[in-house]
Design an enzyme around this catalytic site. Structure first.
Site, PDB file in Angstrom:
ATOM      1  N   ASP A 275      36.945  42.626  33.078  1.00 41.37           N
ATOM      2  CA  ASP A 275      37.850  43.186  34.055  1.00 41.37           C
ATOM      3  C   ASP A 275      39.283  42.972  33.533  1.00 41.37           C
ATOM      4  O   ASP A 275      39.511  42.233  32.584  1.00 41.37           O
ATOM      5  CB  ASP A 275      37.628  42.545  35.434  1.00 41.37           C
ATOM      6  CG  ASP A 275      38.142  43.452  36.539  1.00 41.37           C
ATOM      7  OD1 ASP A 275      37.726  43.287  37.686  1.00 41.37           O
ATOM      8  OD2 ASP A 275      38.952  44.364  36.229  1.00 41.37           O
TER       9      ASP A 275
HETATM   10  C1  GLC Z   1      40.818  46.064  38.534  1.00 45.32           C
HETATM   11  C2  GLC Z   1      39.499  45.874  39.254  1.00 45.32           C
HETATM   12  C3  GLC Z   1      38.371  46.629  38.628  1.00 45.32           C
HETATM   13  C4  GLC Z   1      38.903  47.938  38.070  1.00 45.32           C
HETATM   14  C5  GLC Z   1      39.780  47.572  36.886  1.00 45.32           C
HETATM   15  C6  GLC Z   1      40.402  48.812  36.226  1.00 45.32           C
HETATM   16  O1  GLC Z   1      41.492  44.850  38.452  1.00 45.32           O
HETATM   17  O2  GLC Z   1      39.064  44.548  39.483  1.00 45.32           O
HETATM   18  O3  GLC Z   1      37.366  46.826  39.635  1.00 45.32           O
HETATM   19  O4  GLC Z   1      37.833  48.763  37.647  1.00 45.32           O
HETATM   20  O5  GLC Z   1      40.813  46.654  37.244  1.00 45.32           O
HETATM   21  O6  GLC Z   1      41.276  49.424  37.117  1.00 45.32           O
END
Ligand code: GLC
Length: 738
Positions: A275
């Site tokens: 993430d």
């Molecule tokens: C965010 C979220 C994740 C998302 C990613 C890209 O922090 O936790 O669910 O897909 O970043 O945007």
């Protein structure tokens, strides 16, 4: 220039093509595949460090970037893809990811709302349409479905998942992956899905965002894991790990999660993306001493791609050259990423998702809006309808429409709307007017929020300005019916949006009570991204409709339900508490050693001094404009490890309607002890007035067994009960033993 792009390779399998390409790649180029950057149009996490954009652009041109996220539209995708394919040594195409969580440009109901439909076909179609639209905009990978089971309404991201139950959550997870990926990932209308956030994020302590997670093995194996396993069964091609620590180990650095369970036990051959920044964040977790060690721990643990932390591209080459990290780990990660790119067909045609004519034809087309409207209607849950105040007549009524959200065309879109046009939703005001000849007059009543609306910034809630109360009360006084649209703004739930008070925000409760004192004929329409505490409303307000955040067609869907054009069929995918003090509260709790009151007034039993144990509205609950009766629950047949039960369901009212027939099972004694009941089957049926249908359920080992504390699936003989009804308090039951 990578020659396999232009000429059809003779290699028969994707794996052979991947292996051949790997032999041509330098260590740096393989690490480049593991490196993902966000475009500079949107950041869905802490903004990139100052000046890093230039560095990242250079790396893109040197073949050191494997993926981008948040790139908007075919034109921008093409620009970046052209650099990767035509300016780098091997011309390896990028894979473009985006948070297509509930639609892309045509926004569908938030996933928690879609879960309330219990309509797996509609949910699959919703994902399929989102893939069609996103792929037309150049996207080939979505960071969805989010399959985190959560029992905690304080957590803002409950809006993004399938609710509190692993069985319903698993069925929805499977349907959404099938919808996004279809049966041919190389089809330009399908996109790779991403099961997230692996694992346990939904159990963030005290519902506080990004908090630690400490759960036992029963919760891990029987509640958290099943929806992720369902995505594997659906053929999901990517996973995203979680920001959270699981029992002290950040998921990003967890070999147990990523290598033991996901890649070994589940035989997953796709790739895992971290993430946003979660590799580097292992330093903040106090798990890695510095970014270099974080990179080492993450790649050893099976995190294949680094989203926006730069840890891999800045450290892995040194770690390999100094013998600390085995290059085989780099090969395995790069191989997994390249495999998915091959499966998407990106090597055969890197510009297949860059068709401007397709983009203009598909984005926002009427078919997508029609499907979004259908999904929205099915997601609405009728919580209360005293004296059949609903449905409303379509003629001759003076309707006062009160509440800031009633005229809001952005909030109903929900939270993950980075590609949507602001102000593009059909408002309740527009819907109520277009579906009837009634006189509908709007009054804001109270502003819910003030100031800017920004995805990454706090929302300012109005707690002082009551200047609009008087006009609303004046309108209510002279109206036949008052429709009040109250609840949360779309940016009050979602990532970074935890709340400790889950009542109606701001001055809305005060407004509701003030209007009630003037005109008691109130229909309360809720817009929210989580269960709310609604005790006062439940006690006083005659009609309450849970309308979540329903996306682009919100106002039309709500109007069709309020006027009876659609008979509401939704059922709650999450328990609604009486107070936030009960949270986490859920239907499939474990009995305790003292579950019942021994004698009046005694204290030695499982309870609170100041609150009931029961919720305000239970999991699986939802009313209809008609009524349903259940009878003749019978055991049809039985083997050593399975049982077939049937039940007769009748529409006992005078309107056609849908019912979600739910089957719950209790394993009376087991080791380890199991919940007082678990959802193990459901069927969505449609019945005309007076019609009866016999619904059958087959319970096999898969439904009757559970994971023990070693993670082994087991079916134990013993005494069971099956309960069937319209929500999780169903009491029509039959017993059986295995
Ligand atoms: C965010 C979220 C994740 C998302 C990613 C890209 O922090 O936790 O669910 O897909 O970043 O945007």
């Amino acid at each position: 220039m990578f020659n396999s792009c232009s000429s059809k390779s003779k290699l028969s399998t994707v794996n052979e093509r991947v292996d051949t390409l790997l032999t041509q790649m330098t260590l740096e180029e393989k690490i480049g595949q593991m490196n993902q950057y966000s475009s500079f149009w949107d950041v869905t996490g802490p903004a990139p460090k100052e000046g890093s954009a230039a560095v990242q652009f250079e790396q893109l041109k040197n073949g050191l970037v494997g993926s981008m996220l948040n790139v908007h539209g075919v034109e921008n995708v093409y620009k970046l893809q052209k650099i990767a394919v035509e300016e780098t040594r091997l011309g390896i195409p990028l894979i473009f990811g985006f948070d297509v969580i509930h639609g892309y440009k045509t926004i569908t109901p938030i996933p928690l709302a879609e879960a309330a439909s219990w309509d797996l076909e509609a949910i699959e179609l919703s994902a399929k349409n989102a893939a069609l639209e996103a792929s037309a905009a150049g996207i080939n990978w979505t960071f969805a479905p989010m399959v985190d089971v959560s029992r905690d309404a304080r957590w803002g991201r409950v809006m993004e998942g399938g609710g509190e139950d692993p069985y319903l959550g698993s069925k929805i997870a499977f349907a959404r992956v099938k919808g996004f990926q279809g049966d041919d990932l190389s089809n330009p209308s399908t996109i790779a899905a991403c099961a997230k956030h692996f694992a346990g994020y939904g159990f963030t302590e005290s519902g506080k965002e990004y908090n630690s997670v400490d759960v036992g093995t029963q919760t891990l194996y029987n509640v958290i894991m099943p929806p992720f396993k369902a995505t594997i069964d659906a053929g999901v091609r990517t996973f995203m790990n979680s920001f959270s620590q699981l029992n002290g180990v950040p998921a990003t650095g967890s070999k147990f999660l990523q290598r033991d369970i996901l890649k070994r036990d589940w035989n997953f051959d796709g790739f895992v993306v971290s993430d946003w920044g979660s590799i580097e964040e292992m330093v903040e977790h106090g798990y890695a001493k510095d970014e270099k060690e974080a990179a080492q721990l993450a790649v050893e643990a099976g995190s294949d791609m680094d989203m926006q932390s730069l840890s891999y591209v800045e450290n892995l080459a040194d770690l390999v050259k100094s013998g600390i990290v085995d290059e085989k780990l780099i090969d395995d990660a790069a191989r997994r990423i390249l495999r998915v790119k091959f499966e998407l067909g990106l090597f055969d045609d890197p510009y297949k998702y860059c068709d401007l004519s397709r983009e203009s034809k598909i984005l926002g087309n009427q078919n997508l809006h029609n499907a979004s409207l259908d999904m929205a209607k099915k997601s609405i849950v009728l919580l209360k309808n005293q004296n059949q105040l609903l449905p409303l007549k379509k003629q001759g009524l003076n309707i006062a429409l009160i509440g800031d959200l009633a005229n809001d065309k952005t909030s109903p879109l929900g939270n993950w709307i980075l590609a949507a046009e602001k102000n593009s939703a059909v408002s309740v005001l527009e819907g109520l007017k277009s579906y009837s000849g009634n006189n509908v007059e709007f009054s804001v009543g109270t502003k819910l929020n003030t100031g800017a609306l920004e995805f990454a910034k706090e929302l300012k809630i109005n707690t002082t300005d009551k200047s609009d109360f008087a006009a609303a009360l004046k309108l209510a006084r002279t109206s036949d019916v008052v429709v009040m649209v109250l609840g949360e703004h779309g940016l009050q739930s979602g990532e970074g949006r935890s709340r400790t008070n889950i009542g109606l925000p701001g001055l809305q409760q005060e407004l509701l009570e003030a209007v009630y004192n003037i005109n008691k004929n109130i229909v309360l329409v809720l817009n929210n991204g989580r269960p709310l505490v609604l005790n006062w409303a439940n006690k006083h307000i005659p009609a309450i409709v849970e309308a979540w955040q329903l996306g682009s067609q919100s106002g039309n869907a709500i109007a069709q339900v309020l006027y009876g054009d659609y008979n509401p069929s939704g059922k709650l995918p999450m328990t609604f508490p009486r107070s936030v003090g009960q949270v986490p509260i859920y239907y499939n709790y474990k009995s305790t050693g003292r579950p019942t009151l021994p004698s009046p007034g005694e204290v030695f039993w499982t309870h609170y001094q100041d609150e009931e144990n029961t919720p305000l509205y239970p999991f699986g609950y939802g009313l209809s404009y008609t009524t349903f009766g259940y009878k003749n629950l019978k055991i049809q047949s039985q083997t050593d490890t399975s049982i077939k039960v049937s039940v007769e369901v009748t529409n006992t009212g005078n309107l056609e309607g849908k019912e979600v027939v739910q089957l719950y099972v209790k394993d009376h004694f087991a080791r380890p002890a199991q919940a007082v009941r678990n959802l193990k089957g459901f069927e969505l049926i449609n019945l005309k007035p007076g019609e009866t249908k016999t619904v059958q359920f087959l319970l096999t080992e898969k439904e009757l067994g559970f994971y023990n504390n070693n993670g082994d699936f087991t079916l134990q003989s013993g005494e069971f009960s099956a309960f069937v009804g319209g929500d999780s308090t169903a009491d029509l039951s039959t017993n059986f033993s295995l």
